[in-house]
Enzyme design. Structure first.
Site, PDB file in Angstrom:
ATOM      1  N   ASP A 158       3.423   1.745  -5.385  1.00  0.00           N
ATOM      2  CA  ASP A 158       4.079   1.692  -4.215  1.00  0.00           C
ATOM      3  C   ASP A 158       5.573   1.967  -4.340  1.00  0.00           C
ATOM      4  OD1 ASP A 158       4.923  -0.734  -5.049  1.00  0.00           O
ATOM      5  OD2 ASP A 158       3.755  -1.843  -3.423  1.00  0.00           O
ATOM      6  N   ASP A 204       8.956   0.233  -2.403  1.00  0.00           N
ATOM      7  CA  ASP A 204       9.497  -0.859  -1.414  1.00  0.00           C
ATOM      8  C   ASP A 204      10.845  -0.461  -1.025  1.00  0.00           C
ATOM      9  OD1 ASP A 204       7.019  -2.475  -1.768  1.00  0.00           O
ATOM     10  OD2 ASP A 204       7.910  -3.266  -4.000  1.00  0.00           O
ATOM     11  N   ASP A 207       6.336   0.052   1.541  1.00  0.00           N
ATOM     12  CA  ASP A 207       6.844  -1.101   2.620  1.00  0.00           C
ATOM     13  C   ASP A 207       8.076  -1.179   2.905  1.00  0.00           C
ATOM     14  OD1 ASP A 207       4.247  -2.241   1.884  1.00  0.00           O
ATOM     15  OD2 ASP A 207       4.826  -3.253   0.079  1.00  0.00           O
TER      16      ASP A 207
END
Length: 510
Positions: A341, A343, A434
């Site tokens: 992912d 961030d 995120d």
């Protein structure tokens, strides 16, 4: 006309299968004494090769049929191994009582099985060539002379590439299985043992290498010993092949699905994504999105893809707050080339200007078609002096934040797809992103917390609590005895408050 080939004189020392009572009565090469290393070769295979060598007239030591003990003597001239390094053979011989292993250039020849097979085919010892030899690196330092390993990961330098991949992989599999079984303490024990091994600047070759290391429990030692001696741990392999482990691993890769939910599905008899769909499992919005984009979300995100997302978010942020910055954190900041992912931390040098920014950025990204799913959370921190914040290390993050699935369709990504011969329309990729907005005064703490690794951050908080009587989280550092908050303008200052040497991000891969 074919040239005549002289017929080889049949050697008298090549009888049939029956072995004489005393094998040495049948030796044709008295100057060659073989030792077959059982490690990785196995007892039955060594027995077979021993019988073969003796039929060919070779003297083989260490195969006493009346004893399982292996005691190689000073007479051994050739040590033959299969699937081991030179260092592993030396260590194995020492453990089995041999005193004939000396410095480089002394002692018996350490040989790969290829020399043995060629010699058996030739019916006599063949010339030893470089390709037959097992090399032994001469280590100047002794185990006692090696650097002492600190007890906490935040005191250790841990690079991405380390020398004990096979051992840490086995321990991390056990940590994951323990977590799947609800045993968090056991999982932490395996994780901490793996973390210690990752920081070592040398390769673990025997249990003696673990004698001065912290955090290596008995269960971890047993697994390490199995891997060192057999090349793999039967216990770990059984775990990896188990239906429960594979199913839990499969389900927890779905965005929005934790261990508890995955465990419930397993108890209900579900095993695959097809099972979830066929049984109409109840899914929340996040899980539905995770299931829909399962393949993309479980394919690696590259650095170039992460940077493309940073550029898109930076453009969105600049539209609403000039001078705000977007920082890529997580594994990419620690030097990883791929991740699961992305961030991002967002802040502005003027405290308070960041308030309300996230909702505007998310609305713009959504209107531009960048978001496939998003869930936002508002800042619940009323004041830095919040009593709950100051006494609890568990309160990790109360910033404005958004957990999203981003549709990567930047020019960079489309250009890469064109180079690969596929159209841009098919190159859109779902990526976990995120977004976290933090006040400037709390940014160093947030940056430290969101950079990771998980083991590094866990040990850093544990060090603060146990050794310094402080509480550290993504907002601040609080001294519980002096009852004061300690400000910091950088990560370096946080380390200074704690009396720790600064560990750069690329060395935090515990």
């Amino acid at each position: 006309m074919m040239s005549e080939i002289p017929v080889k004189k049949k050697r008298q020392c090549q009888p049939g299968p029956p072995l004489p009572a005393n094998p040495e009565d049948h030796v044709c090469f008295p100057g060659v004494v073989l030792c077959l290393v059982e490690k990785r070769m196995g007892a039955s295979r060594r027995a077979f090769l021993t019988a073969l060598a003796r039929r060919k007239g070779f003297c083989v030591e260490g195969a006493n049929r009346s004893s399982l003990l292996y005691l190689p003597s000073e007479r051994v001239t050739h040590v033959v191994s299969e699937g081991n390094s030179g260092e592993e053979v030396v260590e194995w011989m020492k453990r089995n009582g041999s005193r004939s292993v000396g410095a480089a250039g002394s002692g018996p020849a350490l040989l790969d099985l290829s020399w043995f097979t060629e010699s058996m085919s030739a019916g006599q010892p063949v010339e030893i060539k470089a390709r037959h030899c097992l090399t032994v690196t001469v280590h100047e330092e002794t185990l006692q002379g090696r650097c002492q390993v600190a007890a906490y990961a935040c005191q250790r330098h841990t690079p991405l590439a380390h020398k004990n991949q096979q051992l840490t992989g086995a321990l991390e599999a056990m940590a994951e299985e323990s977590l799947f079984c609800g045993s968090e303490g056991r999982s932490l024990a395996f994780s901490r043992a793996a973390s210690v091994l990752k920081s070592l600047p040398w390769t673990v070759r025997s249990l003696k290498d673990l004698s001065s290391l912290p955090g290596i429990g008995e269960h971890s030692r047993r697994i390490i010993q199995e891997v060192l001696e057999d090349g793999a741990s039967a216990e770990v392999e059984n775990v990896r092949q188990s239906e429960r482990y594979q199913t839990m691993k499969h389900f927890t890769k779905i965005f929005g699905v934790g261990v508890k939910t995955a465990g419930r599905w397993y108890q209900e008899g579900l095993r695959t994504i097809s099972d979830l769909q066929a049984h109409h499992a109840k899914l929340n919005n996040a899980q539905q999105a995770g299931l829909l984009h399962y393949r993309d979300l479980n394919s690696p995100v590259t650095c170039s893809e992460a940077e493309a997302i940073v550029q898109v978010v930076q453009k969105a942020v600049e539209q609403f707050l000039h001078g705000a910055s977007v920082m890529l954190t997580g594994g990419f900041r620690r030097g990883k080339q791929t991740g699961h992912d992305v961030d991002l931390l967002i802040t502005h040098p003027t405290e308070g200007q960041e308030v309300g920014l996230l909702s505007k950025v998310i609305s713009w990204l959504d209107s531009q078609g960048f978001l496939l799913y998003h869930s936002t959370y508002r800042n619940t921190l009323q004041a830095l002096e919040d009593e709950e914040l100051s006494v609890s290390a568990a309160t990790m993050d109360r910033f404005d934040r958004c957990f999203s699935i981003f549709r990567l369709s930047s020019m960079t990504w489309e250009h890469d797809c064109e180079l690969n011969g596929s159209g841009g329309a098919h190159c859109r990729k779902a990526v976990r992103v995120d977004l976290v907005v933090t006040p400037y005064s709390q940014f160093p703490f947030a940056l430290l917390g969101w950079t990771g690794s998980k083991n590094f951050e866990r040990d850093l908080r544990r060090f603060c609590k146990r050794e310094k009587k402080m509480v550290l989280n993504s907002h601040t550092l609080y001294h519980t005895e002096k009852k004061i908050f300690l400000s910091a303008a950088s990560e370096e200052e946080i380390f200074q408050h704690l009396g720790l040497d600064f560990i750069p991000p690329e060395q935090r891969n515990a």
